[in-house]
Design a protein around this motif. Structure first.
Motif, PDB file in Angstrom:
ATOM      1  N   THR A  59       0.808  -1.206   0.000  1.00 27.94           N
ATOM      2  CA  THR A  59       0.000   0.000   0.000  1.00 27.94           C
ATOM      3  C   THR A  59       0.848   1.265   0.000  1.00 27.94           C
ATOM      4  O   THR A  59       1.897   1.334   0.646  1.00 27.94           O
ATOM      5  CB  THR A  59      -0.944   0.022   1.222  1.00 27.94           C
ATOM      6  N   SER A  60       0.365   2.275  -0.730  1.00 28.30           N
ATOM      7  CA  SER A  60       1.084   3.552  -0.777  1.00 28.30           C
ATOM      8  C   SER A  60       0.947   4.319   0.526  1.00 28.30           C
ATOM      9  O   SER A  60       1.592   5.352   0.709  1.00 28.30           O
ATOM     10  CB  SER A  60       0.553   4.399  -1.932  1.00 28.30           C
ATOM     11  N   ALA A  61       0.103   3.828   1.449  1.00 23.98           N
ATOM     12  CA  ALA A  61      -0.050   4.475   2.747  1.00 23.98           C
ATOM     13  C   ALA A  61       1.093   4.140   3.691  1.00 23.98           C
ATOM     14  O   ALA A  61       1.157   4.682   4.797  1.00 23.98           O
ATOM     15  CB  ALA A  61      -1.380   4.073   3.386  1.00 23.98           C
ATOM     16  N   VAL A  62       1.996   3.254   3.276  1.00 25.86           N
ATOM     17  CA  VAL A  62       3.219   2.949   4.018  1.00 25.86           C
ATOM     18  C   VAL A  62       4.375   3.025   3.029  1.00 25.86           C
ATOM     19  O   VAL A  62       4.393   2.308   2.032  1.00 25.86           O
ATOM     20  CB  VAL A  62       3.178   1.556   4.671  1.00 25.86           C
ATOM     21  N   VAL A  63       5.299   3.916   3.296  1.00 25.28           N
ATOM     22  CA  VAL A  63       6.417   4.154   2.390  1.00 25.28           C
ATOM     23  C   VAL A  63       7.719   3.893   3.132  1.00 25.28           C
ATOM     24  O   VAL A  63       7.849   4.254   4.308  1.00 25.28           O
ATOM     25  CB  VAL A  63       6.400   5.612   1.872  1.00 25.28           C
ATOM     26  N   ALA A  84       1.912  -4.202   5.111  1.00 23.48           N
ATOM     27  CA  ALA A  84       3.013  -3.492   4.469  1.00 23.48           C
ATOM     28  C   ALA A  84       4.143  -3.224   5.455  1.00 23.48           C
ATOM     29  O   ALA A  84       5.323  -3.400   5.135  1.00 23.48           O
ATOM     30  CB  ALA A  84       2.509  -2.179   3.862  1.00 23.48           C
ATOM     31  N   VAL A  85       3.803  -2.793   6.662  1.00 14.58           N
ATOM     32  CA  VAL A  85       4.824  -2.592   7.700  1.00 14.58           C
ATOM     33  C   VAL A  85       5.583  -3.888   7.941  1.00 14.58           C
ATOM     34  O   VAL A  85       6.822  -3.913   8.012  1.00 14.58           O
ATOM     35  CB  VAL A  85       4.180  -2.095   9.009  1.00 14.58           C
ATOM     36  N   ALA A  86       4.859  -4.996   8.046  1.00 11.84           N
ATOM     37  CA  ALA A  86       5.496  -6.292   8.297  1.00 11.84           C
ATOM     38  C   ALA A  86       6.459  -6.670   7.183  1.00 11.84           C
ATOM     39  O   ALA A  86       7.557  -7.183   7.448  1.00 11.84           O
ATOM     40  CB  ALA A  86       4.430  -7.367   8.461  1.00 11.84           C
ATOM     41  N   ARG A  87       6.083  -6.434   5.933  1.00 12.09           N
ATOM     42  CA  ARG A  87       6.972  -6.800   4.820  1.00 12.09           C
ATOM     43  C   ARG A  87       8.235  -5.923   4.825  1.00 12.09           C
ATOM     44  O   ARG A  87       9.316  -6.396   4.499  1.00 12.09           O
ATOM     45  CB  ARG A  87       6.237  -6.661   3.492  1.00 12.09           C
ATOM     46  N   LEU A 122       9.634  -4.772   7.504  1.00 11.68           N
ATOM     47  CA  LEU A 122      10.454  -5.275   8.603  1.00 11.68           C
ATOM     48  C   LEU A 122      11.076  -6.627   8.245  1.00 11.68           C
ATOM     49  O   LEU A 122      12.177  -6.942   8.705  1.00 11.68           O
ATOM     50  CB  LEU A 122       9.626  -5.365   9.883  1.00 11.68           C
ATOM     51  N   ASP A 123      10.384  -7.414   7.412  1.00 13.11           N
ATOM     52  CA  ASP A 123      11.012  -8.629   6.870  1.00 13.11           C
ATOM     53  C   ASP A 123      12.255  -8.242   6.075  1.00 13.11           C
ATOM     54  O   ASP A 123      13.313  -8.883   6.193  1.00 13.11           O
ATOM     55  CB  ASP A 123      10.039  -9.373   5.947  1.00 13.11           C
ATOM     56  N   ARG A 124      12.117  -7.209   5.266  1.00 14.32           N
ATOM     57  CA  ARG A 124      13.254  -6.723   4.474  1.00 14.32           C
ATOM     58  C   ARG A 124      14.397  -6.293   5.380  1.00 14.32           C
ATOM     59  O   ARG A 124      15.564  -6.587   5.114  1.00 14.32           O
ATOM     60  CB  ARG A 124      12.794  -5.562   3.600  1.00 14.32           C
ATOM     61  N   LEU A 125      14.074  -5.594   6.467  1.00 18.98           N
ATOM     62  CA  LEU A 125      15.099  -5.181   7.432  1.00 18.98           C
ATOM     63  C   LEU A 125      15.880  -6.391   7.941  1.00 18.98           C
ATOM     64  O   LEU A 125      17.114  -6.382   7.957  1.00 18.98           O
ATOM     65  CB  LEU A 125      14.449  -4.450   8.603  1.00 18.98           C
ATOM     66  N   ASP A 126      15.163  -7.410   8.387  1.00 22.16           N
ATOM     67  CA  ASP A 126      15.823  -8.585   8.968  1.00 22.16           C
ATOM     68  C   ASP A 126      16.610  -9.376   7.936  1.00 22.16           C
ATOM     69  O   ASP A 126      17.626  -9.991   8.260  1.00 22.16           O
ATOM     70  CB  ASP A 126      14.787  -9.495   9.632  1.00 22.16           C
ATOM     71  N   GLU A 127      16.152  -9.375   6.682  1.00 21.19           N
ATOM     72  CA  GLU A 127      16.770 -10.214   5.663  1.00 21.19           C
ATOM     73  C   GLU A 127      17.938  -9.545   4.952  1.00 21.19           C
ATOM     74  O   GLU A 127      18.829 -10.231   4.432  1.00 21.19           O
ATOM     75  CB  GLU A 127      15.714 -10.622   4.627  1.00 21.19           C
ATOM     76  N   SER A 128      17.955  -8.233   4.914  1.00 20.27           N
ATOM     77  CA  SER A 128      18.979  -7.529   4.141  1.00 20.27           C
ATOM     78  C   SER A 128      20.253  -7.303   4.949  1.00 20.27           C
ATOM     79  O   SER A 128      20.208  -6.716   6.034  1.00 20.27           O
ATOM     80  CB  SER A 128      18.447  -6.180   3.669  1.00 20.27           C
ATOM     81  N   PRO A 129      21.406  -7.712   4.427  1.00 20.09           N
ATOM     82  CA  PRO A 129      22.668  -7.432   5.130  1.00 20.09           C
ATOM     83  C   PRO A 129      23.053  -5.955   5.096  1.00 20.09           C
ATOM     84  O   PRO A 129      23.914  -5.516   5.855  1.00 20.09           O
ATOM     85  CB  PRO A 129      23.686  -8.278   4.358  1.00 20.09           C
ATOM     86  N   ASP A 130      22.397  -5.196   4.229  1.00 21.76           N
ATOM     87  CA  ASP A 130      22.731  -3.774   4.103  1.00 21.76           C
ATOM     88  C   ASP A 130      21.931  -2.896   5.054  1.00 21.76           C
ATOM     89  O   ASP A 130      22.233  -1.707   5.197  1.00 21.76           O
ATOM     90  CB  ASP A 130      22.471  -3.310   2.664  1.00 21.76           C
ATOM     91  N   GLN A 158       1.695 -12.942  10.370  1.00 24.49           N
ATOM     92  CA  GLN A 158       2.904 -13.350  11.072  1.00 24.49           C
ATOM     93  C   GLN A 158       3.299 -12.380  12.193  1.00 24.49           C
ATOM     94  O   GLN A 158       3.531 -12.791  13.332  1.00 24.49           O
ATOM     95  CB  GLN A 158       4.085 -13.487  10.088  1.00 24.49           C
ATOM     96  N   ARG A 159       3.353 -11.111  11.895  1.00 21.97           N
ATOM     97  CA  ARG A 159       3.868 -10.130  12.861  1.00 21.97           C
ATOM     98  C   ARG A 159       2.774  -9.488  13.722  1.00 21.97           C
ATOM     99  O   ARG A 159       3.065  -8.830  14.703  1.00 21.97           O
ATOM    100  CB  ARG A 159       4.681  -9.055  12.144  1.00 21.97           C
ATOM    101  N   GLY A 160       1.510  -9.687  13.369  1.00 23.95           N
ATOM    102  CA  GLY A 160       0.432  -9.259  14.241  1.00 23.95           C
ATOM    103  C   GLY A 160       0.002  -7.819  14.099  1.00 23.95           C
ATOM    104  O   GLY A 160       0.142  -7.203  13.031  1.00 23.95           O
ATOM    105  N   SER A 161      -0.520  -7.254  15.179  1.00 19.34           N
ATOM    106  CA  SER A 161      -1.132  -5.923  15.182  1.00 19.34           C
ATOM    107  C   SER A 161      -0.155  -4.859  14.691  1.00 19.34           C
ATOM    108  O   SER A 161       0.975  -4.762  15.176  1.00 19.34           O
ATOM    109  CB  SER A 161      -1.590  -5.560  16.597  1.00 19.34           C
ATOM    110  N   GLY A 162      -0.618  -4.076  13.725  1.00 13.50           N
ATOM    111  CA  GLY A 162       0.215  -3.009  13.194  1.00 13.50           C
ATOM    112  C   GLY A 162       1.413  -3.489  12.417  1.00 13.50           C
ATOM    113  O   GLY A 162       2.238  -2.683  11.984  1.00 13.50           O
ATOM    114  N   GLY A 163       1.559  -4.788  12.253  1.00 13.66           N
ATOM    115  CA  GLY A 163       2.680  -5.337  11.497  1.00 13.66           C
ATOM    116  C   GLY A 163       3.941  -5.552  12.295  1.00 13.66           C
ATOM    117  O   GLY A 163       4.968  -5.936  11.724  1.00 13.66           O
TER     118      GLY A 163
END
Length: 240
Positions: free
Chosen positions: A2-6, A34-37, A39-47, A80-85
């Motif tokens: 969603t464009s409501a989370v950037v 969208a927030v959860a995805r 944060l998935d990127r945060l955990d998965e990315s070495p950068d 997976q990540r629950g309320s608010g992502g």
């Protein structure tokens, strides 16, 4: 998503922005996912090493979208990540909340799921659920008594009254108090400081700090030892 989370990467810091001005950043299911995805990127990315979450348009979030809930029963959950992502399963890596304006209901529960909080001096945070015949079930009723003295937490929970960021800074929930409009910049600077540390050491430190709250007091070091030994063994192997 969603464009409501950037989200944007600023070096090793991932800035996640809530951007739904027509509803004062009220959280929908799509936004939570969208927030959860991100944060998935945060955990998965070495950068990426640290995330900052904030709300655009001068406020963090007014909470869950009550109009949608009343109309369709929609709850702002990620499977997976629950309320608010992030409320059920926050990221392994650190996350910092940058609060401008107000963070109410689920908005405040998302803040409580973060590791550090930077808030503008004129910000207001609260859990008004009881005023609406609801319960702060996104982690607020559980986390707030762990982050504040019991009496202060119970007063906020049972009356639904909001609390000024300056008072929450005095009580230790807000780690840094910013001038109005400067919470995001201060939070990103703090995130960059954390990101400059060794990422594996930071991740393990966060895990021990959070998980050890559930460990038996008499066995704290015994429960820490296998995690610490595995970390040190990995360090020695990498250096040899």
């Amino acid at each position: 998503m969603t464009s409501a989370v950037v989200a944007e990467a600023r070096g090793a810091v991932l800035v996640v922005s809530l951007d739904r001005p027509e509803s004062r950043n009220a959280i929908t299911a799509d936004m939570a996912q969208a927030v959860a995805r991100h944060l998935d990127r945060l955990d998965e990315s070495p950068d990426l090493r640290v995330a900052v979450i904030h709300g655009r348009n001068g406020y963090f979030s007014s909470g869950m979208d009550l109009k949608r809930f009343e109309r369709t029963g929609e709850r702002p959950l990620d499977p997976q990540r629950g309320s608010g992502g992030l409320a059920w399963v926050p990221p392994r890596k650190p996350i910092i909340a940058a609060v401008d304006g107000y963070a109410l209901g689920l908005g405040f529960e998302m803040v409580l799921a973060c590791d550090l909080v930077v808030a503008a001096s004129d910000a207001v945070l609260g859990l008004p659920e009881v005023k609406h015949g609801l319960v702060a079930g996104g982690g607020g009723a559980m986390r707030l008594p762990r982050r504040l003295p019991r009496a202060a937490a119970m007063e906020m929970l049972l009356t639904g009254r909001p609390c000024a960021a300056a008072r929450l800074h005095e009580l230790g929930l807000v780690s840094q108090l910013a001038a109005p409009g400067e919470a995001l910049d201060m939070a990103v600077a703090l995130a960059a400081e954390v990101a400059a540390m060794d990422v594996d050491a930071v991740v393990l430190t966060k895990a021990i700090a959070l998980e050890s709250r559930e460990w038996p007091e008499s066995e704290l070091f015994a429960w820490q030892e296998p995690r610490l030994s595995a970390f040190l063994d990995a360090r020695r192997s990498a250096g040899s």
